[in-house]
Write a protein that holds these residues in place. Structure first.
Motif, PDB file in Angstrom:
ATOM      1  N   GLU A 165      10.622  -0.082   1.258  1.00  0.00           N
ATOM      2  CA  GLU A 165       9.502   0.838   0.721  1.00  0.00           C
ATOM      3  C   GLU A 165       9.895   0.888  -0.565  1.00  0.00           C
ATOM      4  N   GLU A 166       8.888   1.218  -1.804  1.00  0.00           N
ATOM      5  CA  GLU A 166       9.513   1.816  -3.074  1.00  0.00           C
ATOM      6  C   GLU A 166       8.667   2.357  -3.941  1.00  0.00           C
ATOM      7  N   GLY A 167       9.646   3.468  -4.474  1.00  0.00           N
ATOM      8  CA  GLY A 167       8.620   4.021  -5.286  1.00  0.00           C
ATOM      9  C   GLY A 167       8.568   4.147  -6.918  1.00  0.00           C
ATOM     10  N   LEU A 168       7.593   4.742  -7.571  1.00  0.00           N
ATOM     11  CA  LEU A 168       6.496   4.228  -8.681  1.00  0.00           C
ATOM     12  C   LEU A 168       7.438   4.409  -9.421  1.00  0.00           C
ATOM     13  N   PRO A 169       7.802   4.284 -10.492  1.00  0.00           N
ATOM     14  CA  PRO A 169       8.649   4.351 -11.267  1.00  0.00           C
ATOM     15  C   PRO A 169       8.161   5.651 -12.180  1.00  0.00           C
ATOM     16  N   ASP A 170       6.940   6.388 -12.172  1.00  0.00           N
ATOM     17  CA  ASP A 170       6.007   7.182 -13.046  1.00  0.00           C
ATOM     18  C   ASP A 170       5.924   8.494 -11.888  1.00  0.00           C
ATOM     19  N   ASP A 171       5.846   7.653 -11.013  1.00  0.00           N
ATOM     20  CA  ASP A 171       5.829   9.169  -9.317  1.00  0.00           C
ATOM     21  C   ASP A 171       6.601   8.964  -8.678  1.00  0.00           C
ATOM     22  N   ALA A 172       8.290   9.631  -8.464  1.00  0.00           N
ATOM     23  CA  ALA A 172       8.991   9.259  -7.520  1.00  0.00           C
ATOM     24  C   ALA A 172       8.287   9.745  -6.409  1.00  0.00           C
ATOM     25  N   ARG A 173       7.211  10.651  -5.718  1.00  0.00           N
ATOM     26  CA  ARG A 173       6.984  11.462  -4.729  1.00  0.00           C
ATOM     27  C   ARG A 173       6.144   9.800  -4.196  1.00  0.00           C
ATOM     28  N   VAL A 174       5.504   9.435  -4.373  1.00  0.00           N
ATOM     29  CA  VAL A 174       4.954   8.165  -4.292  1.00  0.00           C
ATOM     30  C   VAL A 174       5.922   6.967  -3.938  1.00  0.00           C
ATOM     31  N   ARG A 175       5.484   6.976  -2.670  1.00  0.00           N
ATOM     32  CA  ARG A 175       6.090   6.150  -1.708  1.00  0.00           C
ATOM     33  C   ARG A 175       5.142   4.385  -1.493  1.00  0.00           C
ATOM     34  N   VAL A 176       5.254   2.908  -1.779  1.00  0.00           N
ATOM     35  CA  VAL A 176       5.147   1.744  -1.570  1.00  0.00           C
ATOM     36  C   VAL A 176       4.978   1.499  -0.413  1.00  0.00           C
ATOM     37  N   TYR A 177       5.073   0.572   0.499  1.00  0.00           N
ATOM     38  CA  TYR A 177       5.067  -0.453   1.522  1.00  0.00           C
ATOM     39  C   TYR A 177       4.788  -1.885   1.106  1.00  0.00           C
ATOM     40  N   ARG A 178       5.788  -2.819   2.233  1.00  0.00           N
ATOM     41  CA  ARG A 178       5.980  -4.133   1.254  1.00  0.00           C
ATOM     42  C   ARG A 178       5.731  -3.957   2.483  1.00  0.00           C
ATOM     43  N   LEU A 179       5.801  -5.856   3.339  1.00  0.00           N
ATOM     44  CA  LEU A 179       6.247  -6.462   4.278  1.00  0.00           C
ATOM     45  C   LEU A 179       7.285  -7.142   3.535  1.00  0.00           C
ATOM     46  N   ARG A 204       0.702  -1.355  -0.488  1.00  0.00           N
ATOM     47  CA  ARG A 204       0.004   0.448   0.040  1.00  0.00           C
ATOM     48  C   ARG A 204       1.003   0.983  -0.173  1.00  0.00           C
ATOM     49  N   ARG A 205       0.098   2.373  -0.581  1.00  0.00           N
ATOM     50  CA  ARG A 205       1.105   3.572  -0.388  1.00  0.00           C
ATOM     51  C   ARG A 205       0.786   4.353   0.892  1.00  0.00           C
ATOM     52  N   ALA A 206       1.354   5.241   1.330  1.00  0.00           N
ATOM     53  CA  ALA A 206       2.041   5.840   2.862  1.00  0.00           C
ATOM     54  C   ALA A 206       0.420   6.848   2.672  1.00  0.00           C
ATOM     55  N   GLY A 207       0.017   7.165   2.138  1.00  0.00           N
ATOM     56  CA  GLY A 207      -1.557   7.759   1.806  1.00  0.00           C
ATOM     57  C   GLY A 207      -2.605   7.234   2.065  1.00  0.00           C
ATOM     58  N   GLU A 208      -2.174   5.683   1.382  1.00  0.00           N
ATOM     59  CA  GLU A 208      -3.267   4.823   1.736  1.00  0.00           C
ATOM     60  C   GLU A 208      -3.704   3.895   3.137  1.00  0.00           C
ATOM     61  N   LEU A 209      -2.218   4.567   3.445  1.00  0.00           N
ATOM     62  CA  LEU A 209      -2.694   3.386   4.831  1.00  0.00           C
ATOM     63  C   LEU A 209      -2.827   5.389   6.151  1.00  0.00           C
TER      64      LEU A 209
END
Length: 116
Positions: A63-77, A32-37
Motif C-alpha cells: 500500500e502507498e499513500g497519496l502525497p496530497d491525501d494521507a487518508r487514501v491508500r493505493v494498493y498494488r501487486l 487501485r484505491r481501497a474504496g475502489e476495490l
C-alpha cells in the motif's frame, strides 16, 4: 529455506479465498484505491480492508499513500511472492516430469521383456 516456505504458506493462504484472487485480478490491470476495490465488489470498506490486510501481510500487495491525501491508500501487486510461487511450481513440475520419465522407461523395459 524456512523463510521461503513460510512465504509460500502465506501466499497460498492468501490466495485460498476467491475474493482475494479477484482482488489480485483487478490489481493486475492497475493499482487501485481501497474504496475502489470495495465498490467493485459491492463490499463494505471494513470487509475489503480485512481482505487487503491479509494480502498485505502475505506480501502479495503493498500500500502507498497519496502525497496530497494521507487518508487514501493505493494498493498494488508485488512481484516477489509470485516469483517465489512460480519457482516452487517449476520445481514440482520438474519432479513430476522426472518421475513420469522414469515410469515410462520402466514400463517400456517391462514391455520389451514380455516380447522376448
Amino acid at each position: 529455506m524456512a523463510a521461503t516456505a513460510q512465504a509460500l504458506d502465506d501466499t497460498f493462504a492468501a490466495l485460498a479465498d476467491p475474493t482475494r484472487r479477484r482482488v489480485i485480478d483487478l490489481l493486475r490491470r492497475r493499482p487501485r484505491r481501497a474504496g475502489e476495490l470495495a465498490t467493485a465488489f459491492r463490499m463494505s470498506a471494513p470487509a475489503m480492508s480485512r481482505h487487503l490486510r491479509v494480502l498485505r501481510r502475505s506480501g502479495i500487495v503493498e500500500e502507498e499513500g497519496l502525497p496530497d491525501d494521507a487518508r487514501v491508500r493505493v494498493y498494488r501487486l508485488r512481484p516477489q511472492p509470485f516469483a517465489q510461487l512460480r519457482d516452487w511450481l517449476a520445481e514440482v513440475e520438474t519432479f513430476w516430469s522426472e518421475q513420469l520419465e522414469s515410469f515410462k522407461q520402466h514400463a517400456e523395459a517391462l514391455a520389451k521383456e514380455k516380447r522376448r
